[in-house]
Design a protein around this motif. Structure first.
Motif, mmCIF file in Angstrom:
data_model
loop_
_atom_site.group_PDB
_atom_site.id
_atom_site.type_symbol
_atom_site.label_atom_id
_atom_site.label_comp_id
_atom_site.label_asym_id
_atom_site.label_seq_id
_atom_site.Cartn_x
_atom_site.Cartn_y
_atom_site.Cartn_z
ATOM 1 N N TRP A 52 39.492 28.924 35.961
ATOM 2 C CA TRP A 52 39.795 30.252 35.426
ATOM 3 C C TRP A 52 38.542 31.070 35.145
ATOM 4 O O TRP A 52 38.560 32.293 35.289
ATOM 5 C CB TRP A 52 40.690 30.132 34.196
ATOM 6 N N GLU A 53 37.444 30.424 34.779
ATOM 7 C CA GLU A 53 36.199 31.172 34.609
ATOM 8 C C GLU A 53 35.723 31.731 35.944
ATOM 9 O O GLU A 53 35.239 32.865 36.012
ATOM 10 C CB GLU A 53 35.134 30.295 33.960
ATOM 11 N N ASN A 54 35.877 30.952 37.015
ATOM 12 C CA ASN A 54 35.528 31.466 38.348
ATOM 13 C C ASN A 54 36.429 32.627 38.742
ATOM 14 O O ASN A 54 35.964 33.618 39.313
ATOM 15 C CB ASN A 54 35.605 30.357 39.401
ATOM 16 N N ALA A 55 37.726 32.516 38.440
ATOM 17 C CA ALA A 55 38.654 33.595 38.759
ATOM 18 C C ALA A 55 38.310 34.854 37.970
ATOM 19 O O ALA A 55 38.364 35.968 38.501
ATOM 20 C CB ALA A 55 40.089 33.158 38.467
ATOM 21 N N LEU A 56 37.940 34.682 36.701
ATOM 22 C CA LEU A 56 37.559 35.825 35.873
ATOM 23 C C LEU A 56 36.280 36.465 36.402
ATOM 24 O O LEU A 56 36.172 37.688 36.463
ATOM 25 C CB LEU A 56 37.385 35.377 34.418
ATOM 26 N N LYS A 57 35.329 35.644 36.793
ATOM 27 C CA LYS A 57 34.084 36.173 37.366
ATOM 28 C C LYS A 57 34.380 36.963 38.638
ATOM 29 O O LYS A 57 33.863 38.072 38.834
ATOM 30 C CB LYS A 57 33.120 35.026 37.679
ATOM 31 N N THR A 58 35.221 36.416 39.481
ATOM 32 C CA THR A 58 35.597 37.088 40.723
ATOM 33 C C THR A 58 36.239 38.442 40.418
ATOM 34 O O THR A 58 35.903 39.454 41.036
ATOM 35 C CB THR A 58 36.574 36.204 41.530
ATOM 36 N N ALA A 59 37.144 38.462 39.436
ATOM 37 C CA ALA A 59 37.812 39.714 39.070
ATOM 38 C C ALA A 59 36.817 40.707 38.481
ATOM 39 O O ALA A 59 36.850 41.894 38.804
ATOM 40 C CB ALA A 59 38.933 39.431 38.072
ATOM 41 N N ALA A 60 35.910 40.224 37.626
ATOM 42 C CA ALA A 60 34.937 41.102 36.976
ATOM 43 C C ALA A 60 33.987 41.739 37.987
ATOM 44 O O ALA A 60 33.552 42.874 37.809
ATOM 45 C CB ALA A 60 34.153 40.331 35.922
ATOM 46 N N LEU A 61 33.687 41.010 39.046
ATOM 47 C CA LEU A 61 32.786 41.532 40.074
ATOM 48 C C LEU A 61 33.516 42.364 41.118
ATOM 49 O O LEU A 61 32.905 42.869 42.049
ATOM 50 C CB LEU A 61 32.044 40.371 40.748
ATOM 51 N N GLY A 62 34.831 42.487 40.958
ATOM 52 C CA GLY A 62 35.607 43.310 41.877
ATOM 53 C C GLY A 62 35.906 42.640 43.206
ATOM 54 O O GLY A 62 36.380 43.287 44.128
ATOM 55 N N MET A 63 35.601 41.345 43.311
ATOM 56 C CA MET A 63 35.908 40.624 44.543
ATOM 57 C C MET A 63 37.364 40.213 44.489
ATOM 58 O O MET A 63 37.865 39.822 43.437
ATOM 59 C CB MET A 63 35.009 39.397 44.685
ATOM 60 N N ASN A 64 38.029 40.313 45.623
ATOM 61 C CA ASN A 64 39.441 40.017 45.627
ATOM 62 C C ASN A 64 39.851 39.397 46.955
ATOM 63 O O ASN A 64 40.458 40.057 47.784
ATOM 64 C CB ASN A 64 40.215 41.299 45.347
ATOM 65 N N GLU A 110 42.171 37.322 47.771
ATOM 66 C CA GLU A 110 43.606 37.161 48.026
ATOM 67 C C GLU A 110 44.316 38.495 48.196
ATOM 68 O O GLU A 110 45.499 38.529 48.493
ATOM 69 C CB GLU A 110 44.288 36.370 46.899
ATOM 70 N N GLY A 111 43.643 39.596 47.946
ATOM 71 C CA GLY A 111 44.276 40.896 48.055
ATOM 72 C C GLY A 111 45.172 41.244 46.876
ATOM 73 O O GLY A 111 45.959 42.166 46.937
ATOM 74 N N VAL A 112 45.054 40.494 45.778
ATOM 75 C CA VAL A 112 45.856 40.747 44.586
ATOM 76 C C VAL A 112 44.981 41.468 43.569
ATOM 77 O O VAL A 112 43.832 41.105 43.367
ATOM 78 C CB VAL A 112 46.358 39.407 43.977
ATOM 79 N N THR A 113 45.538 42.483 42.943
ATOM 80 C CA THR A 113 44.776 43.207 41.935
ATOM 81 C C THR A 113 44.665 42.336 40.687
ATOM 82 O O THR A 113 45.680 41.984 40.086
ATOM 83 C CB THR A 113 45.470 44.537 41.579
ATOM 84 N N PRO A 114 43.450 41.976 40.295
ATOM 85 C CA PRO A 114 43.287 41.101 39.125
ATOM 86 C C PRO A 114 43.523 41.862 37.832
ATOM 87 O O PRO A 114 43.380 43.072 37.770
ATOM 88 C CB PRO A 114 41.838 40.642 39.234
ATOM 89 N N ASN A 115 43.875 41.121 36.800
ATOM 90 C CA ASN A 115 44.069 41.683 35.470
ATOM 91 C C ASN A 115 43.116 40.962 34.521
ATOM 92 O O ASN A 115 43.495 39.977 33.887
ATOM 93 C CB ASN A 115 45.526 41.518 35.033
ATOM 94 N N PRO A 116 41.872 41.435 34.417
ATOM 95 C CA PRO A 116 40.888 40.754 33.571
ATOM 96 C C PRO A 116 41.311 40.635 32.110
ATOM 97 O O PRO A 116 41.024 39.643 31.458
ATOM 98 C CB PRO A 116 39.622 41.609 33.704
ATOM 99 N N THR A 117 42.029 41.626 31.582
ATOM 100 C CA THR A 117 42.470 41.560 30.187
ATOM 101 C C THR A 117 43.403 40.373 29.974
ATOM 102 O O THR A 117 43.251 39.614 29.013
ATOM 103 C CB THR A 117 43.182 42.870 29.788
#
Length: 126
Positions: free
Chosen positions: A69-81, A83-90
């Protein structure tokens, strides 16, 4: 006279340890791991208390899940996506605070001290 065990026999199998670690690497929670093992969460906690190798596997799985989950959060925070899914960092941060409070809790400590940082003495009167 020999006592017979109460209840049905345990489904425990040492191979569950490897499964638990693999599920942790996928970011699953303890509840999801119990679901995947087809056991009740209470059974998982019982095995964690009574089977040292299972307890170690749960600890590793929890660490792996946090890393996932930390990797997923980092990916979302850096705007990398990828899977093509809009991340929800909050939502992800909320999850981190609740699932991994030792590292993610926003703990606020309030200390009350007397004059010049001396010990504060409180007297109760009735």
């Amino acid at each position: 006279m020999e006592k017979k065990p109460v209840g049905r026999p345990s489904k425990y199998d040492e191979s569950f340890c490897d499964q638990v670690i693999d599920l942790g690497k996928q970011g699953l929670s303890i509840t999801q791991i119990a679901f995947e093992l087809d056991i009740h969460k209470d059974t998982l906690y019982d095995w964690k208390k009574t089977k040292p190798e299972f307890s170690d596997a749960i600890k590793k799985a929890t660490d792996y899940a946090q890393g996932f989950w930390e990797n997923a959060l980092k990916t979302a925070a850096l705007g990398m996506n990828p899977e093509g899914v809009t991340p929800n960092p909050t939502l992800m941060i909320f999850q981190m605070k609740n699932r991994f409070p030792d590292d993610w809790r926003e703990k606020q400590v309030q200390e009350h001290v007397g004059k010049d940082d001396s010990e504060l003495l409180i007297k109760w009167q009735s």
